[in-house]
Scaffold this active site. Sequence first.
Site, short mmCIF file in Angstrom:
data_model
loop_
_atom_site.label_atom_id
_atom_site.label_comp_id
_atom_site.label_asym_id
_atom_site.label_seq_id
_atom_site.Cartn_x
_atom_site.Cartn_y
_atom_site.Cartn_z
N ASN A 245 50.41 1.20 -16.41
CA ASN A 245 50.66 2.31 -15.27
C ASN A 245 50.61 3.54 -15.84
O ASN A 245 51.11 3.98 -16.82
CB ASN A 245 52.36 2.26 -14.83
CG ASN A 245 52.70 2.90 -13.83
OD1 ASN A 245 52.17 3.88 -13.63
ND2 ASN A 245 53.09 2.26 -12.63
N LEU B 214 0.78 -1.28 0.11
CA LEU B 214 0.08 -0.02 0.01
C LEU B 214 0.76 1.20 0.19
O LEU B 214 1.80 1.48 0.79
CB LEU B 214 -0.97 -0.13 1.28
CG LEU B 214 -1.77 -1.27 1.28
CD1 LEU B 214 -2.78 -1.00 2.64
CD2 LEU B 214 -2.55 -1.76 0.21
N ARG C 85 54.97 17.28 -26.92
CA ARG C 85 55.01 18.39 -25.96
C ARG C 85 56.02 19.28 -26.66
O ARG C 85 56.98 18.75 -27.40
CB ARG C 85 55.40 18.05 -24.56
CG ARG C 85 56.82 17.42 -24.37
CD ARG C 85 57.23 16.96 -23.00
NE ARG C 85 58.45 16.27 -23.15
CZ ARG C 85 58.91 15.28 -22.43
NH1 ARG C 85 58.08 14.60 -21.80
NH2 ARG C 85 60.14 14.97 -22.42
N ASN D 18 -0.89 -3.10 16.18
CA ASN D 18 -0.58 -3.45 14.79
C ASN D 18 0.29 -2.88 14.00
O ASN D 18 0.52 -1.60 13.86
CB ASN D 18 -2.18 -3.29 14.18
CG ASN D 18 -2.12 -3.63 12.74
OD1 ASN D 18 -1.37 -4.50 12.23
ND2 ASN D 18 -2.90 -2.82 12.17
N LYS E 288 35.55 6.44 -14.03
CA LYS E 288 34.25 6.30 -14.77
C LYS E 288 34.21 5.55 -16.11
O LYS E 288 34.80 5.57 -17.02
CB LYS E 288 33.63 7.75 -15.05
CG LYS E 288 32.10 7.77 -15.25
CD LYS E 288 31.68 8.62 -16.45
CE LYS E 288 32.13 8.36 -17.83
NZ LYS E 288 31.37 9.00 -18.76
N GLN F 294 -5.60 3.86 -6.81
CA GLN F 294 -6.66 4.06 -5.76
C GLN F 294 -6.51 5.65 -5.88
O GLN F 294 -5.97 6.09 -5.07
CB GLN F 294 -6.16 3.61 -4.45
CG GLN F 294 -7.31 3.76 -3.24
CD GLN F 294 -6.75 3.80 -2.02
OE1 GLN F 294 -5.67 3.94 -1.47
NE2 GLN F 294 -7.79 3.51 -0.98
N LYS G 154 5.98 10.14 -0.57
CA LYS G 154 6.98 9.65 0.64
C LYS G 154 7.47 8.43 0.38
O LYS G 154 8.73 8.12 0.56
CB LYS G 154 5.95 9.33 1.90
CG LYS G 154 6.60 8.59 2.84
CD LYS G 154 5.82 8.53 4.21
CE LYS G 154 4.80 7.71 4.17
NZ LYS G 154 3.92 7.46 5.55
N TYR H 250 41.96 11.14 -13.82
CA TYR H 250 40.65 11.00 -14.33
C TYR H 250 40.70 9.75 -15.47
O TYR H 250 41.61 10.38 -16.48
CB TYR H 250 40.14 12.43 -14.59
CG TYR H 250 38.72 12.09 -15.27
CD1 TYR H 250 37.74 11.39 -14.41
CD2 TYR H 250 38.44 12.24 -16.79
CE1 TYR H 250 36.48 11.05 -14.93
CE2 TYR H 250 37.15 11.69 -17.22
CZ TYR H 250 36.39 11.21 -16.56
OH TYR H 250 35.09 10.85 -16.91
N ARG I 171 3.70 14.55 6.08
CA ARG I 171 4.88 14.91 7.29
C ARG I 171 6.29 14.84 6.78
O ARG I 171 6.96 15.22 7.44
CB ARG I 171 4.62 14.32 8.67
CG ARG I 171 3.38 14.70 9.42
CD ARG I 171 3.32 13.74 10.76
NE ARG I 171 2.63 12.46 10.48
CZ ARG I 171 3.03 11.44 11.14
NH1 ARG I 171 3.53 11.57 12.24
NH2 ARG I 171 2.11 10.43 10.87
C1 UD1 Z 1 -2.62 1.78 10.03
C2 UD1 Z 1 -3.50 0.55 10.72
C3 UD1 Z 1 -3.00 0.72 12.18
C4 UD1 Z 1 -1.57 0.24 12.46
C5 UD1 Z 1 -0.70 1.46 11.73
C6 UD1 Z 1 0.66 0.86 11.87
C7 UD1 Z 1 -5.36 0.57 9.55
C8 UD1 Z 1 -6.86 1.07 9.55
N1 UD1 Z 1 -4.79 1.13 10.57
O1 UD1 Z 1 -2.88 2.97 10.75
O2 UD1 Z 1 -3.76 -0.26 12.81
O3 UD1 Z 1 -1.17 0.13 13.79
O4 UD1 Z 1 -1.15 1.46 10.44
O5 UD1 Z 1 1.68 1.90 11.35
O6 UD1 Z 1 -5.12 -0.07 8.64
N2 UD1 Z 1 -2.97 3.77 2.48
C9 UD1 Z 1 -3.39 3.53 1.12
N3 UD1 Z 1 -4.54 3.90 0.92
C10 UD1 Z 1 -5.42 4.42 1.86
C11 UD1 Z 1 -4.99 4.51 3.16
C12 UD1 Z 1 -3.58 4.32 3.47
O7 UD1 Z 1 -2.68 3.18 0.26
O8 UD1 Z 1 -6.47 4.91 1.49
C13 UD1 Z 1 -1.47 3.43 2.76
C14 UD1 Z 1 -0.63 4.50 3.04
O9 UD1 Z 1 0.10 5.12 2.21
C15 UD1 Z 1 0.31 3.71 3.96
C16 UD1 Z 1 -0.64 2.67 4.62
O10 UD1 Z 1 -1.81 2.43 3.72
O11 UD1 Z 1 1.45 3.46 3.51
C17 UD1 Z 1 -0.83 2.83 5.96
O12 UD1 Z 1 -1.68 4.18 6.39
P1 UD1 Z 1 -1.88 5.02 7.65
O13 UD1 Z 1 -2.80 6.19 6.94
O14 UD1 Z 1 -0.47 5.20 7.90
O15 UD1 Z 1 -2.49 4.12 8.64
P2 UD1 Z 1 -2.46 4.49 10.04
O16 UD1 Z 1 -3.51 5.56 10.28
O17 UD1 Z 1 -1.09 4.59 10.50
#
Ligand code: UD1
Length: 446
Positions: A360, A8, A423, A170, A334, A75, A22, A349, A15
Amino acid sequence: MSTALIILAAGQGTRMNSDTPKVLHKLAGAPLVWHAMSRATDIDAKKTLVVVGHGGDQVAASAKAFDPDVEIIWQTQQNGTGHAVLQTADALADFTGPIFVLFGDTPLLQPDTLQNMRTAYDNGAAVTVLGFDAQNPGGYGRLIVNGDQLQQIVEAKDATEDQKRVTLCNSGVMCVDGTVLFSLLADVTSDNAAGELYLTSIVGIARNRGLDCRVIRCAESETLGVNSRQDLAIAEAAFQSRARLSALDNGITLEAPDSVRFAFDTVIGRDVVLEPNIYFGPGVTIETGAHIRAFSHLESCHVSKGCVVGPYARLRPGAELGNGAKIGNFVEIKAAQIEENAKVNHFTYVGDARVGEGTNIGAGTIFCNYDGVNKHFTDIGKNVFIGSNSALVAPVSVGDNAFIATGSVITENVPAEDMAIARARQINKPGLGKRVMDRLRAAKGK
Ligand code: UD1
Ligand code: MG
């Protein structure tokens, strides 16, 4: 049973305070998403899918560069981790093996940990979640366990005060039986504090269906998710300290381990000595017994057995050193093959070239490979001697056993065994040196 991997990576990563998505920020020289994708080898995944959204074109291009067979799943709206996994339903419609879900921003997972999750699947778990004991559980989802069964994951936003006191959290990594994943997700609703489809909701749903749900635990450091540049710096430090320890275990001497910086794919043979302050960019391989001296910078290059490199050497992409070659201080190489036992010892170089066996290259030699528009090749044969402070203007070749006099500017090919002197001839004018100095001093009144 073959395995699939879903990563994902659709989130924004606000941030990071960056124009770059990211998961394209680099750890040990590789985008975070490559680290997640590398896990495919650990679990022997037949299929890898990366879910992209924010900065998706860039993320997709990077993922494809790492693995051309990766499937990119869009997505377009980020409605939660469950919604993200749902986007892969068509691509995985016929998939019946275990499906791992990882986050693109979690680069430090270890192969053994994923293997333990796989074992839980093999032993009948429908859903296996990677959990850890959090120092500071804060915003993590809480794992609610009963005996050996994981009953439910409660997101921090939805947790009661009692549930918030649970420290088993988690990590976000899951392994789900492919025959039930999408039917579990079909029952997930957005009836929660965030109004999102949580992937974590599938645990409660699976338990209501009487399915086996497990927790595999790992160290918190392994699950570190990168959300900010501070996290990235912490992850980099963790990666490096692991890489140094494994180098030491593999029989490599690190005189000052903390000052050596490895890349994600650095490969080093046994009995290599690394002096302090060495930087490995991506794509470096070093064979047994080589010695890399202090303050050297290497990327996309190969160093063979018994070579000595540095101090203060720079090996750029395409530098290939044959057995026993020596590259000394303030030398840059290179796209060049330096064949067996050739020596390039000082202030030189070498670019777009071959330097033959035993040749050499004298101090301060420059291979003039660039005419301002195009790059050209220089070919130097075996056992050649290139005198110091020479310039080799490419395209040019020097045959085996030839000799180039110091200070030459070589613009024409030199046949084998010839001597080239290019030279101005020296003229000595008797007494003129002193006469000129006397005149200058007199003019200044001294
Ligand atoms: C999630 C977990 C949480 C866990 C935490 C660990 C869920 C609901 N919660 O929360 O239990 O403790 O991670 O770090 O899963 N992403 C998508 N599409 C979306 C939403 C998120 O691709 O619609 C991806 C984000 O880019 C990221 C990852 O999923 O890589 C996690 O998403 P994030 O929003 O960070 O979840 P947390 O709120 O941290
Ligand atoms: Mg997160």
